[in-house]
Write an enzyme that holds these catalytic residues in place. Structure first.
Site, PDB file in Angstrom:
ATOM      1  N   GLY A  46       7.590 -41.061 -55.828  1.00 35.16           N
ATOM      2  CA  GLY A  46       8.769 -40.843 -56.672  1.00 35.16           C
ATOM      3  C   GLY A  46       9.520 -42.140 -56.947  1.00 35.16           C
ATOM      4  O   GLY A  46       8.979 -43.236 -56.802  1.00 35.16           O
ATOM      5  N   GLY A  70      -2.785 -45.869 -56.829  1.00 39.64           N
ATOM      6  CA  GLY A  70      -3.692 -44.861 -57.367  1.00 39.64           C
ATOM      7  C   GLY A  70      -3.362 -44.462 -58.795  1.00 39.64           C
ATOM      8  O   GLY A  70      -2.656 -45.192 -59.518  1.00 39.64           O
ATOM      9  N   ASP A  71      -3.818 -43.304 -59.206  1.00 40.69           N
ATOM     10  CA  ASP A  71      -3.680 -42.927 -60.621  1.00 40.69           C
ATOM     11  C   ASP A  71      -2.214 -42.736 -61.014  1.00 40.69           C
ATOM     12  O   ASP A  71      -1.815 -43.096 -62.122  1.00 40.69           O
ATOM     13  CB  ASP A  71      -4.539 -41.704 -60.959  1.00 40.69           C
ATOM     14  N   GLY A  72      -1.385 -42.204 -60.104  1.00 38.56           N
ATOM     15  CA  GLY A  72       0.040 -42.046 -60.403  1.00 38.56           C
ATOM     16  C   GLY A  72       0.694 -43.405 -60.608  1.00 38.56           C
ATOM     17  O   GLY A  72       1.438 -43.632 -61.578  1.00 38.56           O
ATOM     18  N   ASP A 101      -8.805 -41.867 -52.640  1.00 38.75           N
ATOM     19  CA  ASP A 101      -9.316 -40.677 -53.331  1.00 38.75           C
ATOM     20  C   ASP A 101     -10.346 -40.988 -54.422  1.00 38.75           C
ATOM     21  O   ASP A 101     -11.061 -40.102 -54.866  1.00 38.75           O
ATOM     22  CB  ASP A 101      -8.162 -39.896 -53.983  1.00 38.75           C
ATOM     23  N   MET A 144      -9.288 -36.086 -46.971  1.00 43.17           N
ATOM     24  CA  MET A 144      -8.355 -36.159 -48.100  1.00 43.17           C
ATOM     25  C   MET A 144      -9.078 -35.952 -49.428  1.00 43.17           C
ATOM     26  O   MET A 144     -10.295 -36.042 -49.499  1.00 43.17           O
ATOM     27  CB  MET A 144      -7.598 -37.480 -48.079  1.00 43.17           C
ATOM     28  N   TYR A 257      -5.027 -38.646 -41.878  1.00 46.18           N
ATOM     29  CA  TYR A 257      -4.177 -39.840 -41.827  1.00 46.18           C
ATOM     30  C   TYR A 257      -4.805 -40.950 -40.989  1.00 46.18           C
ATOM     31  O   TYR A 257      -4.574 -42.126 -41.242  1.00 46.18           O
ATOM     32  CB  TYR A 257      -2.775 -39.497 -41.310  1.00 46.18           C
ATOM     33  N   MET A 258      -5.614 -40.557 -39.990  1.00 44.11           N
ATOM     34  CA  MET A 258      -6.300 -41.589 -39.194  1.00 44.11           C
ATOM     35  C   MET A 258      -7.271 -42.364 -40.072  1.00 44.11           C
ATOM     36  O   MET A 258      -7.467 -43.562 -39.899  1.00 44.11           O
ATOM     37  CB  MET A 258      -7.030 -40.947 -38.022  1.00 44.11           C
ATOM     38  N   ARG A 260      -6.904 -42.783 -43.428  1.00 41.93           N
ATOM     39  CA  ARG A 260      -6.170 -43.610 -44.401  1.00 41.93           C
ATOM     40  C   ARG A 260      -5.514 -44.822 -43.745  1.00 41.93           C
ATOM     41  O   ARG A 260      -5.262 -45.831 -44.400  1.00 41.93           O
ATOM     42  CB  ARG A 260      -5.127 -42.758 -45.129  1.00 41.93           C
TER      43      ARG A 260
HETATM   44  N1  LIG Z   1       3.391 -40.252 -65.077  1.00 42.27           N
HETATM   45  C1  LIG Z   1       4.092 -41.131 -64.351  1.00 42.27           C
HETATM   46  N2  LIG Z   1       4.990 -41.945 -64.935  1.00 42.27           N
HETATM   47  C2  LIG Z   1       5.701 -42.840 -64.210  1.00 42.27           C
HETATM   48  N3  LIG Z   1       5.576 -42.984 -62.878  1.00 42.27           N
HETATM   49  C3  LIG Z   1       4.689 -42.207 -62.225  1.00 42.27           C
HETATM   50  C4  LIG Z   1       3.915 -41.242 -62.923  1.00 42.27           C
HETATM   51  N4  LIG Z   1       3.127 -40.611 -62.019  1.00 42.27           N
HETATM   52  C5  LIG Z   1       3.409 -41.170 -60.819  1.00 42.27           C
HETATM   53  N5  LIG Z   1       4.342 -42.125 -60.932  1.00 42.27           N
HETATM   54  C6  LIG Z   1       4.910 -42.937 -59.865  1.00 42.27           C
HETATM   55  O1  LIG Z   1       3.835 -43.670 -59.240  1.00 42.27           O
HETATM   56  C7  LIG Z   1       4.067 -43.757 -57.841  1.00 42.27           C
HETATM   57  C8  LIG Z   1       2.852 -43.317 -57.096  1.00 42.27           C
HETATM   58  O2  LIG Z   1       2.396 -42.045 -57.545  1.00 42.27           O
HETATM   59  P1  LIG Z   1       1.630 -41.037 -56.568  1.00 42.27           P
HETATM   60  O3  LIG Z   1       1.109 -39.920 -57.386  1.00 42.27           O
HETATM   61  O4  LIG Z   1       2.560 -40.684 -55.459  1.00 42.27           O
HETATM   62  O5  LIG Z   1       0.481 -41.888 -55.867  1.00 42.27           O
HETATM   63  P2  LIG Z   1      -0.888 -42.528 -56.393  1.00 42.27           P
HETATM   64  O6  LIG Z   1      -0.566 -43.792 -57.107  1.00 42.27           O
HETATM   65  O7  LIG Z   1      -1.644 -42.797 -55.143  1.00 42.27           O
HETATM   66  O8  LIG Z   1      -1.540 -41.493 -57.270  1.00 42.27           O
HETATM   67  C9  LIG Z   1       5.322 -42.957 -57.546  1.00 42.27           C
HETATM   68  O9  LIG Z   1       6.399 -43.844 -57.372  1.00 42.27           O
HETATM   69  C10 LIG Z   1       5.497 -42.083 -58.773  1.00 42.27           C
HETATM   70  O10 LIG Z   1       6.857 -41.787 -59.045  1.00 42.27           O
HETATM   71  O1  LIG Z   2       0.993 -36.887 -47.127  1.00 38.41           O
HETATM   72  P1  LIG Z   2       1.039 -38.029 -48.091  1.00 38.41           P
HETATM   73  O2  LIG Z   2       1.442 -39.321 -47.475  1.00 38.41           O
HETATM   74  O3  LIG Z   2       1.799 -37.682 -49.327  1.00 38.41           O
HETATM   75  O4  LIG Z   2      -0.463 -38.319 -48.545  1.00 38.41           O
HETATM   76  C1  LIG Z   2      -1.391 -37.319 -48.814  1.00 38.41           C
HETATM   77  C2  LIG Z   2      -2.181 -37.647 -50.036  1.00 38.41           C
HETATM   78  O5  LIG Z   2      -2.789 -38.876 -49.990  1.00 38.41           O
HETATM   79  C3  LIG Z   2      -3.954 -38.849 -50.792  1.00 38.41           C
HETATM   80  O6  LIG Z   2      -5.084 -39.250 -50.054  1.00 38.41           O
HETATM   81  C4  LIG Z   2      -3.787 -39.777 -51.909  1.00 38.41           C
HETATM   82  O7  LIG Z   2      -3.629 -40.992 -51.337  1.00 38.41           O
HETATM   83  P2  LIG Z   2      -2.906 -42.145 -52.102  1.00 38.41           P
HETATM   84  O8  LIG Z   2      -1.846 -41.507 -52.934  1.00 38.41           O
HETATM   85  O9  LIG Z   2      -2.416 -42.983 -51.025  1.00 38.41           O
HETATM   86  O10 LIG Z   2      -3.990 -42.729 -52.915  1.00 38.41           O
HETATM   87  C5  LIG Z   2      -4.126 -37.445 -51.274  1.00 38.41           C
HETATM   88  O11 LIG Z   2      -5.454 -37.019 -51.282  1.00 38.41           O
HETATM   89  C6  LIG Z   2      -3.300 -36.723 -50.278  1.00 38.41           C
HETATM   90  O12 LIG Z   2      -2.857 -35.489 -50.777  1.00 38.41           O
END
Ligand SMILES: Nc1ncnc2c1ncn2[C@@H]1O[C@H](COP(=O)(O)OP(=O)(O)O)[C@@H](O)[C@H]1O
Ligand SMILES: O=P(O)(O)OC[C@H]1O[C@](O)(COP(=O)(O)O)[C@@H](O)[C@@H]1O
Length: 372
Positions: A46, A70-72, A101, A144, A257-258, A260
């Protein structure tokens, strides 16, 4: 090489951009971080406020931003890049694909994935040892993989001790002909023990049916998942307890978690070096709005829009999943109708983005070369 004398680390993910403190990333500070798990920069979910982040980049006079995640995270990087462009700033934005992932599309794999698959072997071995040591032993390992089952699939293929691998992309069912319970009974009769690997995002539709749906999200907007490992273990115990035909001994291992938290392995360390060098060369050459990573083995720069459009998922009509099915001998849990539906819903895999480039026309002048 480029005469850079200041590299700032942003503390704790996106929200760190609008915190006062930053971390000076000197050669001494980063000297041995590849030997540690986790992140010295901290992480968070977030807290993404594009406008405030770009204000902070501007105020601090930052001219290159490397965004690791990651993708987010890469979706967040893409909107930062758009905002920087909108404001006409001379700032390069480069994404670095890091997630166990492996759910970032286009690239061959993300940093951390190989390490996770390797470490998952320890849990699978333990489950196998425990299951083999007791009559009708069943070892269940949760791995995961919120939306993508790559860790489970590759860990299963690598181990060869796994009898059944369940992933989010492949729906399954428990009862009746061709269901999981029937298969477990068969394997126990044949072998006296079995190992099941389940990715955390698998079977969530079944859980929602039997548990009250929570529909909660984490701070990044990802759906909070219910614990499928505990759930499936209990369902298996209930089924065989009721049936009283076979007395099972189930051991459940949750190493998520171990896995990661460990330091990256040698292959990921080398990969990380290539990603770092590739990202810096790209930004220094004037490119922006790209993620770097290998595509069909060649290190490439991929425009953000190509990797934010979709997620990398296991294609269950593809060869790799077929290889897994033939290695485990598990049921496909599919009927021909499902296969047709899956095929229709799939897009063809994205290929090398030859001829395209992700340069910002204002600030970059060259086409993107492929790097080896
Ligand atoms: N569509 C989006 N637009 C802007 N920020 C995003 C979006 N999706 C995720 N984020 C931000 O990217 C960060 C990581 O996203 P998250 O889904 O938690 O992990 P990951 O990068 O591993 O997929 C967070 O700070 C989240 O608020
Ligand atoms: O409990 P947390 O810290 O949110 O992490 C769990 C998540 O981490 C993940 O492995 C993704 O990892 P990252 O976001 O670190 O790439 C998801 O598969 C899993 O749901």
């Amino acid at each position: 090489m480029y005469g850079v004398n200041k590299v700032l680390g942003i503390d704790g993910g996106y929200k760190g951009f609008y915190a006062r403190n930053t971390i000076d990333l000197t050669p001494k500070v980063v000297n041995d971080i590849h030997k540690r798990g986790g992140t010295i920069l901290g992480t968070s979910r977030g807290g993404h406020d594009t406008s405030k982040i770009v204000d902070s980049i501007q105020d601090r006079g930052i001219n290159q931003v490397y965004i690791i995640g990651g993708d987010g995270t890469q979706k967040g990087a893409a909107v930062i890049y758009e905002e920087i462009r909108r404001r006409g700033l001379k700032v390069s934005v480069a994404g670095i694909p890091k997630t166990i992932d492996n759910d970032i599309p286009v690239i061959d794999r993300s940093f951390g994935f190989d390490t996770a698959v390797e470490e998952a072997q320890r849990a699978i071995n333990a489950a196998h040892v425990e299951a083999e040591s007791i009559e009708n032993g069943i070892g269940v390992v949760k791995l995961m993989g919120r939306y993508s089952g790559f860790i489970a699939m590759y860990a299963t293929l690598a181990s060869r001790d796994v009898d059944c691998c369940l992933i989010p992309e492949s729906p399954f069912y428990l009862e009746g002909r061709g269901g999981l319970f029937e298969y477990i009974e068969k394997r126990l009769k044949e072998n006296g023990h079995m190992v099941i690997v389940i990715a955390e995002g698998a079977g969530q539709d079944l859980l929602s049916e039997s548990l009250q749906s929570m529909n909660q999200q984490d701070a990044s907007g990802n759906k909070l998942l219910k614990d499928v490992g505990l759930w499936i273990s209990q369902r298996i115990k209930n089924h065989f307890g009721r049936q009283q035909k076979i007395s099972i001994n189930l051991k459940y291992i949750d190493p998520t978690y171990m896995i990661r938290a460990i330091p990256s392995n040698a292959a990921d360390n080398v990969y990380c070096t290539l990603l770092a060098q590739s990202a810096v060369h790209g930004a220094m050459a004037g490119y922006t709005g790209f993620i770097c990573g290998p595509v069909n083995g060649r290190h490439s720069y991929i425009p953000f829009n190509h990797i934010t459009e979709k997620q990398n998922k296991v294609v269950i009509t593809d060869r790799m999943w077929a290889r897994l099915l033939s290695s485990t001998n598990q049921p496909s849990f599919l009927n021909p109708k499902d296969v047709i539906e899956v095929q229709e819903g799939e897009e063809p895999p994205t290929q090398l983005l030859e001829g395209e480039n992700c340069k910002d026309s204002k600030f970059a002048t060259k086409d993107i070369p492929s790097m080896t």
